[in-house]
Design an enzyme around this catalytic site. Structure first.
Site, mmCIF file in Angstrom:
data_model
loop_
_atom_site.group_PDB
_atom_site.id
_atom_site.type_symbol
_atom_site.label_atom_id
_atom_site.label_comp_id
_atom_site.label_asym_id
_atom_site.label_seq_id
_atom_site.Cartn_x
_atom_site.Cartn_y
_atom_site.Cartn_z
ATOM 1 N N ASP A 3 11.903 3.379 -2.477
ATOM 2 C CA ASP A 3 10.818 4.350 -2.498
ATOM 3 C C ASP A 3 11.324 5.609 -1.791
ATOM 4 O O ASP A 3 11.865 5.517 -0.691
ATOM 5 C CB ASP A 3 9.615 3.752 -1.737
ATOM 6 C CG ASP A 3 8.298 4.148 -2.349
ATOM 7 O OD1 ASP A 3 8.095 5.360 -2.540
ATOM 8 O OD2 ASP A 3 7.475 3.265 -2.621
ATOM 9 N N ASP A 50 7.551 9.140 -4.116
ATOM 10 C CA ASP A 50 6.225 9.140 -3.509
ATOM 11 C C ASP A 50 5.616 10.538 -3.409
ATOM 12 O O ASP A 50 6.308 11.486 -3.013
ATOM 13 C CB ASP A 50 6.379 8.566 -2.092
ATOM 14 C CG ASP A 50 5.062 8.380 -1.383
ATOM 15 O OD1 ASP A 50 4.302 7.499 -1.794
ATOM 16 O OD2 ASP A 50 4.787 9.126 -0.412
ATOM 17 N N GLU A 99 5.501 9.624 -8.725
ATOM 18 C CA GLU A 99 4.058 9.461 -8.500
ATOM 19 C C GLU A 99 3.439 10.839 -8.711
ATOM 20 O O GLU A 99 3.319 11.631 -7.784
ATOM 21 C CB GLU A 99 3.770 8.946 -7.085
ATOM 22 C CG GLU A 99 2.305 8.566 -6.925
ATOM 23 C CD GLU A 99 1.870 8.356 -5.484
ATOM 24 O OE1 GLU A 99 0.885 7.641 -5.277
ATOM 25 O OE2 GLU A 99 2.488 8.913 -4.556
ATOM 26 N N HIS A 125 0.183 -0.921 -5.002
ATOM 27 C CA HIS A 125 -0.203 -1.173 -3.608
ATOM 28 C C HIS A 125 -1.291 -0.230 -3.111
ATOM 29 O O HIS A 125 -1.730 -0.357 -1.978
ATOM 30 C CB HIS A 125 1.040 -1.038 -2.727
ATOM 31 C CG HIS A 125 1.554 0.378 -2.716
ATOM 32 N ND1 HIS A 125 2.072 0.994 -3.839
ATOM 33 C CD2 HIS A 125 1.576 1.311 -1.740
ATOM 34 C CE1 HIS A 125 2.392 2.242 -3.541
ATOM 35 N NE2 HIS A 125 2.111 2.464 -2.275
ATOM 36 N N ASP A 126 -1.695 0.740 -3.926
ATOM 37 C CA ASP A 126 -2.758 1.676 -3.526
ATOM 38 C C ASP A 126 -4.067 1.411 -4.258
ATOM 39 O O ASP A 126 -5.032 2.163 -4.095
ATOM 40 C CB ASP A 126 -2.344 3.118 -3.860
ATOM 41 C CG ASP A 126 -1.179 3.596 -3.022
ATOM 42 O OD1 ASP A 126 -1.024 3.132 -1.883
ATOM 43 O OD2 ASP A 126 -0.416 4.455 -3.519
#
Ligand code: GLC
Ligand code: CA
Length: 554
Positions: A98, A199, A256, A328-329
């Site tokens: 990430d 990210d 993202e 994961h969000d």
């Protein structure tokens, strides 16, 4: 279109803290991941994205990095990481890390040096402004609540943080900072990484000069999106980053990216785009409210269908989206996208097939292949996630009772996806021999990998079939590169589309518990996937059971 190595791959996201604990401290770690590589290979996974495992105070669970060149001891050592890359390679798998470079941690040495000497070299790595009494430099709200401005310790200045105050934003306008970022990316790629998930990348470009926007809540602040909409020229940073790093290695990069403008898509993911791919968040963002998640609108099957088709249409064959059901969000996809009360193996499989057969690169989030569900929170004390805690406060401020506020935010809590992976029906779901850092979902006795692995009818076996179909030489070309055409779009609670390449496939999902009849335009040749044992047909009409999904070769 020039073919790339990642086009036909299947990716899997690991949230290291919750995946597998090898040493009983209650925290998942890299050795735990290594011990599960065979499990992932058996499923058919090619690319593994690891959420951050760099040195971090874990204020935002690793998305606050204090050393980009080290592994946090709670996750393991650099040797473990190198071992993981090697073991993955042996299995023809690629590791993505990430890349969190919109911000670092306030415990990073750059930030410490900025506090010591705000006018020196490292002060320029951040966005600092002189303090002006009680007046903030701007009225922007941070993503985790409160203003984006915080006092820079020991100085008369304030620093900008779009996320938590322990996540100071890095100043991408400064070429020295950018050099540091590229150096780090290349250092990791030299270690043999397949690439990165990138990210919060849309946040790196700020609208300059800073100014206020119209407040949208009683706190007098505005959503950070207002400033981001106004920011121009992110392409210069992203193009430079691509050329200096990913491109030289033919690395896979997935951004993202939120709220991209249609005219920018070719720049982002077209031929020689900034990224290899970007996530489709169209379904996940549906129904969001500026007031907070307590005010969000529930998504229906027809909304879900429309969101998927809109995203597919927007991208067309410009490039490849990365398709997700959850990450994961997000809450667990099966709890979020399947109408309440209808979550069962059949509906989970239907959702899987509808999403998996979209054009793009499928990403599976850990436990999704088992049909893991949201956890029930009975008290706010059980919540760990900083974003959920803020949303809870927002809901209380809006006048909700504590019970209603908890109910509202629990549906969206990021902790739903962060509960430990359910490996077996033994204590703590086989995740750890110690005390798990976050409660295990009590349904692990029913939903777990051990029970599903050898059951040909399990959700996991269904995922395995979908993956095998995508890799089947007879259908691969069509599934990877074929076009997507929605059909019967107006039919309520039905999601269906053609995938057309050298073959013609028809994907049909009955997104409701009642049966539904469809007349096929031509007879089908073969049933490739079916989540029921039978398919009721009469002449050219088929009648699908509740939540039945079929993939037909036409
Ligand atoms: C991304 C991550 C999220 C994190 C945020 C700040 O949205 O996916 O988990 O909190 O960025 O880094
Ligand atoms: Ca551990």
């Amino acid at each position: 279109m020039i073919k790339k190595w990642w086009h036909d791959k299947v990716a899997y996201q690991i949230y290291p803290k919750s995946f597998c604990d090898s040493n009983g401290d209650g925290i998942g770690d890299i050795r735990g991941i290594i011990s599960k590589l065979d499990y992932l290979q058996d499923l058919g996974v090619d690319i593994i994205w690891l959420s951050p495992c760099y040195s971090s105070p874990l204020a935002d669970q690793g998305y606050d990095i204090s050393d980009y060149y080290n592994i946090d001891p709670r996750f393991g050592t650099m040797e473990d990481m190198e071992h993981l890359i090697k073991e993955a390679k042996k299995r023809n798998m690629y590791i993505l890390m990430d890349l969190v470079v919109n911000h670092c941690s306030d415990e990073h040495e750059w930030f410490k040096k900025a506090c010591e000497d705000p006018d020196g070299k490292y002060g320029k790595f951040f966005y600092l402004r002189d303090k002006d009494g009680d007046k903030l430099p701007t009225n922007w709200r941070s993503c985790f609540g409160g203003p984006v401005w915080e006092d820079l310790p020991g100085t008369n200045k304030q620093y900008l943080h779009i996320f938590h105050k322990k996540q100071p934003d890095l100043n991408w306008e400064n070429p020295e900072l950018r050099e540091e970022v590229y150096k780090n990316i290349n250092w990791w790629l030299d270690k043999g990484l397949g690439g990165f998930r990138i990210d919060a990348i849309i946040n790196i470009k700020k609208a300059l000069p800073f100014r206020d926007y119209t407040p949208d809540r009683e706190d007098g602040l505005c959503n950070i999106g207002e400033m981001l909409k106004d920011a121009k020229g992110i392409g210069e940073f992203l193009g430079e980053m691509r050329d200096r790093t990913f491109k030289k290695y033919d690395a896979f990069s997935v951004g993202e990216v939120f709220n991209e403008k249609p005219e920018e898509i070719p720049d982002f993911i077209g031929e020689n785009g900034y990224f290899s791919s970007m996530f489709d968040f169209n379904e996940a963002s549906f129904g969001q409210s500026i007031k907070g998640c307590y005010d969000a609108k529930q998504i229906t099957p027809d909304d879900y269908k429309n969101c998927c088709f809109e995203a597919q249409k927007k991208i067309g064959n410009i490039g490849f989206l990365s398709n997700i059901i959850e990450n994961h969000d997000e809450p667990r996809g099966v709890s979020h996208y399947i109408p309440q009360g209808d979550c069962c193996p059949e509906s989970k499989k239907m959702l899987a097939a509808l999403n998996f057969m979209l054009r793009g690169i499928p990403f599976i989030y850990q436990g999704q292949e088992l049909g893991m569900e949201n956890i029930e929170f009975t008290s706010i004390e059980q919540v760990d996630d900083i974003s959920t805690l803020d949303e809870y406060q927002v809901a209380l401020n809006a006048g909700l009772s504590p019970e209603d506020a908890l109910k509202a935010v629990a549906k969206f809590s990021r902790d739903n996806a962060r509960t430990p992976m359910q490996w077996s029906d033994t204590l703590h779901a086989g995740f750890t021999t110690g005390t798990p850092w976050l409660n295990v979902n009590p349904n692990y006795t029913r939903i777990n990998a051990a029970a599903q692995q050898n059951d040909p009818d399990s959700v996991r076996s269904f995922y395995k079939k979908l993956i095998a179909l995508r890799k089947n030489p007879d259908y691969k070309e069509t599934i990877v590169y074929g076009s997507l055409e929605p059909v019967w779009r107006e039919q309520h609670n039905l999601m269906a589309y053609y995938r057309t390449g050298d073959k013609t496939l028809l994907v049909i999902g009955n997104y409701q518990r009642e049966y539904q009849k469809i007349t096929l335009p031509t007879p089908y040749k073969k049933i490739l996937i079916n989540n029921y044992a039978d398919l009721a047909e009469e002449n050219n009409a088929i009648t699908l059971h509740g939540y039945q999904v079929v993939i037909l070769e036409m």
